[in-house]
Design an enzyme around this catalytic site. Structure first.
Site, short mmCIF file in Angstrom:
data_model
loop_
_atom_site.label_atom_id
_atom_site.label_comp_id
_atom_site.label_asym_id
_atom_site.label_seq_id
_atom_site.Cartn_x
_atom_site.Cartn_y
_atom_site.Cartn_z
CB CYS A 1 37.54 33.29 39.83
SG CYS A 1 37.90 35.00 39.69
NE ARG B 1 43.75 32.64 33.57
CZ ARG B 1 42.74 33.26 34.15
NH1 ARG B 1 42.50 33.11 35.42
NH2 ARG B 1 41.95 34.04 33.45
CE LYS C 1 44.63 38.60 30.98
NZ LYS C 1 43.25 38.35 31.41
CG ASN C 2 42.16 41.70 30.04
OD1 ASN C 2 42.27 40.48 29.94
ND2 ASN C 2 42.25 42.34 31.19
NE ARG D 1 35.73 38.33 37.57
CZ ARG D 1 36.81 38.19 36.79
NH1 ARG D 1 37.75 37.36 37.13
NH2 ARG D 1 36.92 38.87 35.67
CG ASP E 1 43.17 43.77 35.69
OD1 ASP E 1 42.56 43.22 36.63
OD2 ASP E 1 42.75 43.77 34.52
#
Ligand code: EPU
Length: 421
Positions: free
Chosen positions: A116, A399, A22-23, A121, A307
């Protein structure tokens, strides 16, 4: 809204294939804004953040076709320079359209992504780097307005209070590709996702050296071509499955992951007593009865990834003795602590440190996901707990994990989605 019902206690069995990262995918999709030519990205995970990025690119005028894991982008003639709040607010990675837009279109109006649930952030490092390249930047009404008659290469230091910035480095690296002259970024982020982005930019004709190290040198070019690229596997998904296997006492083969992207994680899991062998793109986890407590500190790559912090904590909750987690990237990223507590976990928070007293086994409970990785930790905890858990607000998991419930069912887990009130 949906929730996940998990009956705990079943070992997993078989082989799971890790999806694309994803990233890595998100900034690479934004890189299409740097060219007029066709771009093809393969192996893209199917998840909500990717859909959000596609919406942002379409809104700018890029023609995007998604066929399963393959995304074709035709940026020829896109005219848009705005990424509005309603699209940017749901996903921070959308901010990395700023660098490409200011480099290619000489102007951009991108909404600030805001804070968030995992903590504040800021984007000061993104703006510092783009300003150093000569962009005139104003922040007005929650939007970043950037203009540049021309970008010029320069030397800059991009370290912040918490180390380097992954998306900040991505934004500046992409803009510098079309700047005049040489840019040197010191304290660049070294994450494999950035090295993958640089790999794509080099395919596009960019001149980049040192990507994946703290010092990146970029020699600007006048134009960039399109690209075809297969994105790297998702190291965080791979780590999540390693932990799922450990927690459920399973024999599990994880295929498609790159062990070299998981050095800190494999090292810590082996310290904890998890038996993992790795060969030819396959990692095999073998069952163990008990684990040893470990201390984990999250740091920028190649350190322990933030993460995977929540998912590591799920393992510690059922490891005899005291384990300690220190969060050095997001000091407030502990929303999962209270929810794990509902399942019986014994965790004390002292600032950015969590002290976990292991218990023999968690018990199933209704819990609520608060963010992407916290929801993964709750799924892991529920898979290993005694009894049934209901994890509400499943959209957080969707997500960032590609069909994770489907993958778990294929491995024999008793997991199903249901509509929640
Ligand atoms: N920071 C600043 N100023 C900035 C930017 C960041 O002080 O201008 C601070 C942050 O507040 C944080 C630290 O620097 O304390 C690192 O943040 P970074 O900028 O590296 O985070 P990011 O690039 O916004 C990416 C991932 C995150 C992951 C972090 C850290 C993507 C799309 N997101 O975010 O992934 O946690 O790097 O590795 O690549 C996730 O996938 O669940 C996720 C949150």
């Amino acid at each position: 809204m949906e929730k996940l019902i998990v009956k705990g206690g079943r070992p997993l069995k078989g082989k799971v294939t890790v999806s694309g990262s994803k990233n890595a995918s998100l900034p690479i999709l934004a890189a299409a804004l740097l060219t007029d030519e066709l771009c093809v990205l393969e192996g893209v995970p199917i998840l909500r953040d990717v859909v959000t990025m596609i919406r942002i690119l379409r809104n700018l005028g890029v023609k995007v076709v998604q066929e399963g894991h393959r995304i074709t982008l035709d940026p020829s003639g896109y005219e848009g320079t705005e990424a509005p709040y309603k699209l940017v607010s749901t996903m921070r990675a959308s901010f990395c359209v700023l660098g490409p837009l200011v480099a290619k279109k000489r102007q951009a109006n991108v909404s600030l992504p805001g804070g968030c649930v995992i903590g504040p952030r800021p984007v000061d490092l993104h703006l510092k780097g783009l300003r150093a390249l000569g962009a005139k930047i104003q922040v007005e009404g929650g939007n970043v307005l950037a203009r540049a008659r021309e970008l010029r290469g320069t030397s800059m230091y991009l370290g912040g209070a918490y180390g380097s910035s992954v998306l900040g480095t991505a934004n500046v690296m992409m803009a510098a590709c079309l700047a005049k002259g040489r840019t040197i970024i010191e304290s660049a982020a070294c994450e494999p996702e950035l090295a993958d982005l640089a790999h794509v930019l080099i395919k596009m004709g960019a001149k980049i050296e040192g990507a994946g190290t703290p010092m990146v040198t970029i020699e600007g070019v006048r134009r960039l071509n399109g690209f075809t690229h297969r994105v790297i596997p998702d190291r965080i998904e791979a780590g999540t499955f390693l932990l799922a296997a450990a927690l459920t006492g399973s024999t599990l083969t994880i295929s498609g992951a790159r062990a070299e992207h998981l050095g800190a994680v494999l090292d810590k899991l082996r310290d904890a007593g998890v038996e993992i062998t790795s060969r030819d793109g396959m990692m095999v986890v073998r069952p163990k009865r008990t684990f040893r407590p470990v201390d984990v500190t999250t740091r920028p790559y190649p350190g322990g990834p933030t993460d995977l912090q929540a998912q590591m904590m799920a393992l510690m909750t059922q490891t005899p003795g005291i384990s300690v987690i220190t969060e050095k990237i997001y000091p407030d990223r502990f929303m999962h602590v209270a929810e794990l507590g509902r399942m019986g976990a014994q965790i004390k928070l002292e600032g950015a440190t969590a002290i976990v007293q292991g218990i023999p086994r968690l018990s199933g409970a209704p819990v609520m996901a608060s963010d992407l990785r916290a929801s993964a930790a709750l799924v892991l905890a529920a898979l290993s707990a005694k009894g049934t858990s209901e994890i509400a607000r499943l959209y957080h998991l969707d997500r960032g994990y590609d069909r994770v419930d489907q993958k778990l069912v294929e491995l024999g887990a008793d997991v199903r989605r249901e509509k929640s009130d």
